[in-house]
Design a protein around this motif. Structure first.
Motif, PDB file in Angstrom:
ATOM      1  N   GLU A 188      -5.044  33.816  -1.588  1.00  0.00           N
ATOM      2  CA  GLU A 188      -6.240  34.568  -1.231  1.00  0.00           C
ATOM      3  C   GLU A 188      -6.615  33.004  -0.341  1.00  0.00           C
ATOM      4  OE1 GLU A 188      -5.791  32.217  -4.913  1.00  0.00           O
ATOM      5  OE2 GLU A 188      -4.899  33.834  -3.732  1.00  0.00           O
ATOM      6  N   ARG A 189      -5.921  31.684  -0.559  1.00  0.00           N
ATOM      7  CA  ARG A 189      -6.196  30.635   0.186  1.00  0.00           C
ATOM      8  C   ARG A 189      -5.970  30.509   1.214  1.00  0.00           C
ATOM      9  NH1 ARG A 189      -4.603  28.542  -4.599  1.00  0.00           N
ATOM     10  NH2 ARG A 189      -2.447  27.689  -3.569  1.00  0.00           N
ATOM     11  N   VAL A 190      -4.683  31.740   2.187  1.00  0.00           N
ATOM     12  CA  VAL A 190      -3.821  31.546   2.823  1.00  0.00           C
ATOM     13  C   VAL A 190      -5.101  32.758   3.947  1.00  0.00           C
ATOM     14  CG1 VAL A 190      -1.652  31.932   4.879  1.00  0.00           C
ATOM     15  CG2 VAL A 190      -2.034  30.297   2.267  1.00  0.00           C
ATOM     16  N   LEU A 191      -5.419  33.750   3.402  1.00  0.00           N
ATOM     17  CA  LEU A 191      -5.455  35.022   4.306  1.00  0.00           C
ATOM     18  C   LEU A 191      -6.612  34.829   5.418  1.00  0.00           C
ATOM     19  CD1 LEU A 191      -4.583  37.923   1.875  1.00  0.00           C
ATOM     20  CD2 LEU A 191      -3.466  37.141   3.828  1.00  0.00           C
ATOM     21  N   PRO A 192      -7.668  34.131   5.044  1.00  0.00           N
ATOM     22  CA  PRO A 192      -8.739  33.709   5.712  1.00  0.00           C
ATOM     23  C   PRO A 192      -8.606  33.030   6.855  1.00  0.00           C
ATOM     24  CG  PRO A 192      -9.229  33.227   3.654  1.00  0.00           C
ATOM     25  CD  PRO A 192      -7.823  33.413   3.558  1.00  0.00           C
ATOM     26  N   TYR A 193      -7.776  32.811   7.065  1.00  0.00           N
ATOM     27  CA  TYR A 193      -6.914  32.418   8.560  1.00  0.00           C
ATOM     28  C   TYR A 193      -5.944  33.400   9.104  1.00  0.00           C
ATOM     29  CZ  TYR A 193      -8.785  28.436   6.059  1.00  0.00           C
ATOM     30  OH  TYR A 193      -9.447  27.521   5.832  1.00  0.00           O
ATOM     31  N   ALA A 194      -5.631  34.164   8.882  1.00  0.00           N
ATOM     32  CA  ALA A 194      -5.230  34.761  10.083  1.00  0.00           C
ATOM     33  C   ALA A 194      -6.005  35.587  10.647  1.00  0.00           C
ATOM     34  CB  ALA A 194      -4.198  36.128   8.604  1.00  0.00           C
ATOM     35  N   THR A 195      -4.350  35.949  11.547  1.00  0.00           N
ATOM     36  CA  THR A 195      -5.139  37.157  12.244  1.00  0.00           C
ATOM     37  C   THR A 195      -4.969  38.691  12.618  1.00  0.00           C
ATOM     38  OG1 THR A 195      -3.963  34.801  14.416  1.00  0.00           O
ATOM     39  CG2 THR A 195      -4.823  36.969  14.952  1.00  0.00           C
ATOM     40  N   TYR A 196      -3.428  38.393  12.243  1.00  0.00           N
ATOM     41  CA  TYR A 196      -2.821  39.732  11.674  1.00  0.00           C
ATOM     42  C   TYR A 196      -1.876  40.163  10.495  1.00  0.00           C
ATOM     43  CZ  TYR A 196      -2.421  39.430  16.920  1.00  0.00           C
ATOM     44  OH  TYR A 196      -3.233  39.531  17.861  1.00  0.00           O
ATOM     45  N   VAL A 197      -2.289  41.393   9.704  1.00  0.00           N
ATOM     46  CA  VAL A 197      -2.031  40.734   8.180  1.00  0.00           C
ATOM     47  C   VAL A 197      -0.934  42.261   8.382  1.00  0.00           C
ATOM     48  CG1 VAL A 197      -2.007  41.322   5.948  1.00  0.00           C
ATOM     49  CG2 VAL A 197      -3.621  39.549   7.563  1.00  0.00           C
ATOM     50  N   ILE A 198       0.538  42.451   7.956  1.00  0.00           N
ATOM     51  CA  ILE A 198       1.578  43.164   7.432  1.00  0.00           C
ATOM     52  C   ILE A 198       1.655  43.417   6.320  1.00  0.00           C
ATOM     53  CG2 ILE A 198       3.412  44.649   9.059  1.00  0.00           C
ATOM     54  CD1 ILE A 198       2.403  43.404  11.349  1.00  0.00           C
TER      55      ILE A 198
END
Length: 300
Positions: free
Chosen positions: A172-182
């Motif tokens: 939950e602390r990393v996902l906000p910085y993602a461009t693509y989530v697979i």
């Protein structure tokens, strides 16, 4: 095969994989003689880095290996693939994670036992200066380091790909910085029980480009207001081990190519992963692709 060579940064797990091809998974107290065996560096970020490199790019792996005797085997394998290594704990004497893997010969299905990086987490203060990169992939096995790298990548407008094989505390602390989530179909954030729940959770974080894989069944994807599905190529499967990791590495390659959309990159990555499933082990398919310059695939 490469349209244009790029630099990728792959953050996460490296394991020593002991891989056995067996007629079936043994029952309690049963002994089996393997039909084939091999030892290789594994782990989601590691296999993705090797796939990215095999497609004509330059890959840098950010992981924890150390000085243990088994780490020397891992480093030797990475060197053979010309993977640059940023070792998060180069002086550590702890044993690296070891995975024991059984691949059923008739189906290509795999059973895996591993400790992963559960007891080998590294604090972000140990992070070394990072090389330049065109893309970053994070597998979630070194969460503190991953968060720091993801933040840095966002500031520098470098796309970040999340390999969501399964939910791990701290994502939950990393996902906000993602461009693509697979994600795989096994990726379940807290209180998410269905695909609809997962997608809603990710979209609430502001993630516009999301995909969920389902093995040999179609890939579901969401891009802004568009939702769609992509069929996975049908092949004669020999070994599915590492197919998801190779998929992610291939996606990192294709999403960086000019005029390639999110859905097109997913489709091309699926073709690479499917091709590699036709060969035993996590390397042979990639070697074949290198040898043929990609001519074994019919990319559209």
């Amino acid at each position: 095969m490469s349209e244009q060579s790029k630099q990728g940064l792959f953050v996460g797990l490296t394991t020593l994989d002991l891989i056995y091809q067996v007629p079936q998974v043994p029952q309690a107290n049963q002994k089996l003689v393997a039909q084939a065996s091999l030892i290789a560096a594994g782990g989601p970020a590691t296999n993705a880095a090797i796939a990215f490199q095999a497609l004509g790019n330059t890959a840098c792996l950010v992981s924890r290996l150390g000085l243990h005797a088994l780490a020397a085997l891992l480093k030797q394998d990475l060197q053979q693939w010309q993977i640059q290594l940023l070792d998060l704990m180069p002086q550590s004497a702890q044993m690296p994670p070891v995975s024991s893997i059984l691949v059923t010969a008739a189906t290509g299905d795999r059973a895996v036992i591993s400790r992963n990086a559960v007891s080998l987490q590294v604090e972000a203060r140990h992070l070394l200066p990072l090389p330049s990169a065109d893309i970053v992939l994070i597998d979630g096995h070194q969460m503190a380091v991953s968060q720091a790298i993801a933040q840095q990548a966002q500031r520098q407008q470098i796309p970040v790909v999340i390999d969501g094989g399964s939910w791990k505390p701290g994502f939950e602390r990393v996902l906000p910085y993602a461009t693509y989530v697979i994600c795989s179909e096994n990726f379940r954030p807290p209180d998410c029980h269905t695909t609809t729940d997962v997608v809603a959770y990710l979209r609430e974080l502001g993630l516009a480009k999301v995909a969920i894989t389902h093995g040999d069944r179609p890939i579901e994807f969401w891009q802004d207001s568009t939702q769609g599905s992509l069929a996975v190529p049908s092949v004669s499967v020999v070994d599915t081990l590492g197919a998801g990791d190779i998929f992610h590495g291939a996606f990192c390659h294709w999403i960086l190519q000019p005029q390639i959309s999110f859905s097109q990159a997913l489709k091309q990555a699926a073709q690479v992963a499917a091709f590699c499933c036709q060969f035993w082990g996590t390397r042979e398919g990639l070697i074949r692709l290198q040898q043929t310059g990609g001519q074994s695939l019919k990319f559209e």
